[in-house]
Design a protein around this motif. Structure first.
Motif, PDB file in Angstrom:
ATOM      1  N   ILE A   1       0.941  -1.214   0.022  1.00  0.00           N
ATOM      2  CA  ILE A   1      -0.077  -0.037   0.122  1.00  0.00           C
ATOM      3  C   ILE A   1       0.861   1.037  -0.055  1.00  0.00           C
ATOM      4  N   SER A   2       0.670   1.988  -1.178  1.00  0.00           N
ATOM      5  CA  SER A   2       1.831   3.123  -1.437  1.00  0.00           C
ATOM      6  C   SER A   2       0.712   4.579  -0.870  1.00  0.00           C
ATOM      7  N   GLY A   3      -0.541   4.420  -0.716  1.00  0.00           N
ATOM      8  CA  GLY A   3      -1.181   5.657  -0.450  1.00  0.00           C
ATOM      9  C   GLY A   3      -2.532   5.175  -0.176  1.00  0.00           C
ATOM     10  N   THR A   4      -3.269   6.185   0.617  1.00  0.00           N
ATOM     11  CA  THR A   4      -4.771   6.056   0.998  1.00  0.00           C
ATOM     12  C   THR A   4      -5.420   7.526   1.168  1.00  0.00           C
ATOM     13  N   TYR A   5      -6.485   7.292   0.622  1.00  0.00           N
ATOM     14  CA  TYR A   5      -7.451   8.472   0.769  1.00  0.00           C
ATOM     15  C   TYR A   5      -8.894   8.141   1.488  1.00  0.00           C
ATOM     16  N   HIS A   6      -9.526   9.262   2.034  1.00  0.00           N
ATOM     17  CA  HIS A   6     -10.863   8.983   2.373  1.00  0.00           C
ATOM     18  C   HIS A   6     -11.947  10.122   1.688  1.00  0.00           C
ATOM     19  N   LEU A   7     -12.843   9.425   1.351  1.00  0.00           N
ATOM     20  CA  LEU A   7     -14.038  10.443   0.661  1.00  0.00           C
ATOM     21  C   LEU A   7     -15.140  10.602   1.601  1.00  0.00           C
ATOM     22  N   LYS A   8     -15.775  11.894   1.794  1.00  0.00           N
ATOM     23  CA  LYS A   8     -16.859  11.948   2.600  1.00  0.00           C
ATOM     24  C   LYS A   8     -17.683  13.181   1.849  1.00  0.00           C
ATOM     25  N   ALA A   9     -18.859  13.493   2.527  1.00  0.00           N
ATOM     26  CA  ALA A   9     -19.489  14.660   2.068  1.00  0.00           C
ATOM     27  C   ALA A   9     -18.966  15.816   3.015  1.00  0.00           C
ATOM     28  N   ASN A  10     -18.608  16.669   2.237  1.00  0.00           N
ATOM     29  CA  ASN A  10     -17.991  18.259   3.043  1.00  0.00           C
ATOM     30  C   ASN A  10     -19.003  18.618   4.025  1.00  0.00           C
ATOM     31  N   ASN A  11     -20.201  18.642   4.182  1.00  0.00           N
ATOM     32  CA  ASN A  11     -20.956  18.920   4.934  1.00  0.00           C
ATOM     33  C   ASN A  11     -22.415  18.122   4.988  1.00  0.00           C
ATOM     34  N   LYS A  12     -23.384  18.450   5.994  1.00  0.00           N
ATOM     35  CA  LYS A  12     -24.740  17.694   5.849  1.00  0.00           C
ATOM     36  C   LYS A  12     -25.615  18.741   5.376  1.00  0.00           C
ATOM     37  N   GLY A  13     -26.783  18.146   5.151  1.00  0.00           N
ATOM     38  CA  GLY A  13     -27.999  18.987   4.773  1.00  0.00           C
ATOM     39  C   GLY A  13     -27.714  19.676   3.183  1.00  0.00           C
ATOM     40  N   GLY A  14     -27.742  20.956   3.461  1.00  0.00           N
ATOM     41  CA  GLY A  14     -27.523  21.882   2.378  1.00  0.00           C
ATOM     42  C   GLY A  14     -26.302  21.721   1.561  1.00  0.00           C
ATOM     43  N   GLY A  15     -25.080  21.277   2.307  1.00  0.00           N
ATOM     44  CA  GLY A  15     -23.710  21.339   1.659  1.00  0.00           C
ATOM     45  C   GLY A  15     -23.389  19.742   1.370  1.00  0.00           C
ATOM     46  N   ALA A  16     -24.174  18.722   1.451  1.00  0.00           N
ATOM     47  CA  ALA A  16     -24.077  17.482   1.447  1.00  0.00           C
ATOM     48  C   ALA A  16     -23.532  16.858  -0.027  1.00  0.00           C
ATOM     49  N   HIS A  17     -23.834  17.750  -1.088  1.00  0.00           N
ATOM     50  CA  HIS A  17     -23.757  17.520  -2.495  1.00  0.00           C
ATOM     51  C   HIS A  17     -22.224  18.034  -2.931  1.00  0.00           C
ATOM     52  N   VAL A  18     -21.442  18.369  -1.865  1.00  0.00           N
ATOM     53  CA  VAL A  18     -20.166  18.668  -2.093  1.00  0.00           C
ATOM     54  C   VAL A  18     -19.169  17.565  -1.359  1.00  0.00           C
ATOM     55  N   ALA A  19     -18.204  16.966  -2.014  1.00  0.00           N
ATOM     56  CA  ALA A  19     -17.363  15.983  -1.415  1.00  0.00           C
ATOM     57  C   ALA A  19     -16.178  16.661  -0.858  1.00  0.00           C
ATOM     58  N   ASN A  20     -15.406  16.030  -0.104  1.00  0.00           N
ATOM     59  CA  ASN A  20     -14.260  16.461   0.773  1.00  0.00           C
ATOM     60  C   ASN A  20     -13.455  15.150   0.754  1.00  0.00           C
ATOM     61  N   CYS A  21     -12.023  15.258   0.615  1.00  0.00           N
ATOM     62  CA  CYS A  21     -11.074  14.026   0.751  1.00  0.00           C
ATOM     63  C   CYS A  21      -9.795  14.499   1.451  1.00  0.00           C
ATOM     64  N   GLY A  22      -9.330  13.423   1.988  1.00  0.00           N
ATOM     65  CA  GLY A  22      -7.976  13.686   2.725  1.00  0.00           C
ATOM     66  C   GLY A  22      -7.132  12.544   1.926  1.00  0.00           C
TER      67      GLY A  22
END
Length: 160
Positions: free
Chosen positions: A59-80
């Motif tokens: 394993i050379s890398g990892t990332y996580h994907l999630k919604a940036n916010n809940k409710g009215g902001g849940a259509h925007v993704a966020n990653c680390g």
């Protein structure tokens, strides 16, 4: 290279990536003395979909994907994203970013936003811009960098 969903069976190999990044304290606003258990709990917290970049069984890398916010902001993704120290400069982060953009689109997100990109992380800022992200905000002196003192964090965004 294969990018696949992570499992908890990957924990030992993920810790080899997470620990040096956390201990360095230069790119994530996490406690530098964070325990293995807390770090893995943070990475796999509810709402995070975790992926690993794997080459020849390593394993050379990892990332996580999630919604940036809940409710009215849940259509925007966020990653680390984190890359193993020995794998930096080999296109792993770029491959994970491109994979995350496709994954976010497939999940119905319409944009992706990074809320806290450390301004001194030149490689990441350049890569995210190369992947279509724009700097849409600057948070002055909000990150205590262990070598540079107080530095800015950037908000970066792109439509999907």
């Amino acid at each position: 290279m294969t990018i696949r969903p992570a499992t908890r069976e990957d924990d030992d190999r993920l810790w080899l990536i997470l620990e040096p990044v956390i201990r360095a304290g230069e790119t994530y606003p996490l406690p530098r003395d964070m325990t293995r258990e807390d770090a893995l709990g943070y990475w796999f917290q509810p709402g995070h979909s975790v992926f690993v970049a794997e080459e020849s069984g390593d394993i050379s890398g990892t990332y996580h994907l999630k919604a940036n916010n809940k409710g009215g902001g849940a259509h925007v993704a966020n990653c680390g994203y984190m890359t193993a120290p020995q794998a930096r400069g080999k296109g792993i982060a770029r491959a994970m970013c491109l994979h995350s953009l496709d994954e976010a689109r497939a999940r119905g997100f319409t944009a992706m936003q990074f809320n806290f990109v450390i301004s001194t992380n030149d490689a990441a800022v350049h890569l995210w811009q190369d992947c279509g992200f724009e700097i849409v905000g600057r948070l002055p002196q909000v990150f205590a960098h262990p070598r540079h003192g107080s530095v800015d964090a950037l908000v970066m965004h792109r439509m999907l």
